[in-house]
Design an enzyme around this catalytic site. Structure first.
Site, PDB file in Angstrom:
ATOM      1  NE  ARG A   1      -4.108  -1.847   0.201  1.00 20.65           N
ATOM      2  CZ  ARG A   1      -4.097  -3.045  -0.377  1.00 20.65           C
ATOM      3  NH1 ARG A   1      -3.019  -3.420  -1.069  1.00 20.65           N
ATOM      4  NH2 ARG A   1      -5.130  -3.851  -0.288  1.00 20.65           N
TER       5      ARG A   1
ATOM      6  CD  GLU B   1      -4.468   2.035  -5.531  1.00 24.30           C
ATOM      7  OE1 GLU B   1      -5.321   1.128  -5.595  1.00 24.30           O
ATOM      8  OE2 GLU B   1      -3.285   1.825  -5.234  1.00 24.30           O
TER       9      GLU B   1
ATOM     10  CG  HIS C   1      -3.732  -2.000  -6.339  1.00 18.58           C
ATOM     11  ND1 HIS C   1      -4.176  -1.266  -5.269  1.00 18.58           N
ATOM     12  CD2 HIS C   1      -3.375  -3.215  -5.821  1.00 18.58           C
ATOM     13  CE1 HIS C   1      -4.100  -1.998  -4.157  1.00 18.58           C
ATOM     14  NE2 HIS C   1      -3.619  -3.174  -4.474  1.00 18.58           N
TER      15      HIS C   1
END
Length: 318
Positions: free
Chosen positions: A235, A264, A284
């Site tokens: 993260r 995001e 991601h």
């Protein structure tokens, strides 16, 4: 039951085998993310259950209080830090979070980033398509030092692959993490400073929580070698706010492979890392592969079926 599946960017849910288990239910899939709390409330109005994919969307109190029909949040994965669980309890919304994913997909992506950065794969692909041939000189990994920050399920896979590549593996983290690393036959760094200064590749594998937020500091990054590579598939906020961009501009570390961002999704190319030639960025993708999606969504559907049967499972309380 009216069920919303949100943040399914690729419209993948409908293609999964487990999705057929909801046949006969009123299921709506949303691909585009809600861009505000108001938009999220509007999206979820009238739904009795919502399936959240990982931590893509936060569920704060203001949103929860505005959704009187919502009775169940079925979370994929075990993390519920993005959900106001206390507010859910107060307004009568059950939260089920039973996991379902595994460590392999993220470890694979992390190694993809390491190899992409070390061998300049994205740049060479772009150059070849543009008509050029061999424009860079890559870096081999054999004999180099791989630093694993947090020797958990993902970190252990990373370490074993590094060993197979002929790398020296050193680990850092809390006492339990270092104990597991030593039991598995890997070295622990003598100090935090040694870990960051001696590693040729540092790969971060920490969960995000109050203890780990900002745990990798600007001072840590400044210790890294000018030709070192930092990999983050965990993260973004585990790195001190603003520290990574500044460090890469200053040349310590010299390169990075990044899969996670502070906010995001990143749309319109709006992130400073995307304009940096010494960084390989992915959107991601750590857990974004079919087998993992099947496992995550299958557990989420288990939770919906159990709730509908009056025997909810994997309940999370404040």
């Amino acid at each position: 039951m009216r069920i919303a599946v949100i943040d399914d960017y690729q419209d993948a849910f409908r293609t999964l085998d487990c999705a057929a288990r909801l046949k006969g239910q009123d299921v709506t899939v949303f691909q585009a993310p809600a861009t505000s709390e108001a938009a999220l409330v509007k999206m979820l109005k009238g739904f009795e259950a919502v399936i959240l994919l990982q931590q893509r969307t936060a569920m704060p109190r203001r949103v929860l209080e505005a959704l009187p029909d919502l009775k169940l949040i079925s979370q994929t994965g075990r993390s519920t830090g993005h959900i106001d669980v206390a507010a859910c309890t107060e307004v009568g919304i059950a939260v089920s979070s039973g996991g379902g994913g595994g460590p392999t997909a993220t470890a694979e992506l992390a190694w993809g980033l390491i190899l992409s950065v070390a061998r300049h794969i994205p740049a060479e692909v772009a150059a070849l398509k543009a008509g050029r041939w061999q424009t860079t000189l890559g870096t081999g990994l054999s004999g180099k030092t791989l630093g694993i920050y947090a020797f958990g399920r993902i970190g252990s896979i990373m370490a074993n692959v590094g060993k197979a590549f002929g790398m020296k593996v050193v680990c850092w983290g809390r006492a339990g993490s270092l104990s597991r690393a030593k039991e598995a036959g890997f070295d622990a760094a003598h100090s935090r400073e040694a870990f960051f200064s001696l590693s040729d590749v540092v790969s971060l594998h920490l969960p995000l929580n109050t203890e780990t937020r900002g745990i990798v500091t600007a001072s840590d990054l400044a210790l890294m070698k000018p030709d070192a590579i930092l990999i983050n598939t965990s993260r973004a906020p585990i790195i001190e706010d603003g520290a990574l961009v500044a460090a890469l501009r200053q040349g310590r570390p010299g390169r990075a492979g990044i899969d996670v961002y502070e906010a995001e999704p990143v749309l319109g190319g709006d992130h400073p890392l995307l304009s940096m030639s010494n960084v390989v960025c992915t959107p991601h993708l750590g857990y974004v592969e079919r087998a993992t999606y099947e496992a995550l969504y299958s557990t989420a559907i288990d939770q919906i079926e159990a709730f509908a049967a009056g025997a909810p499972i994997n309940l999370v309380t404040a």
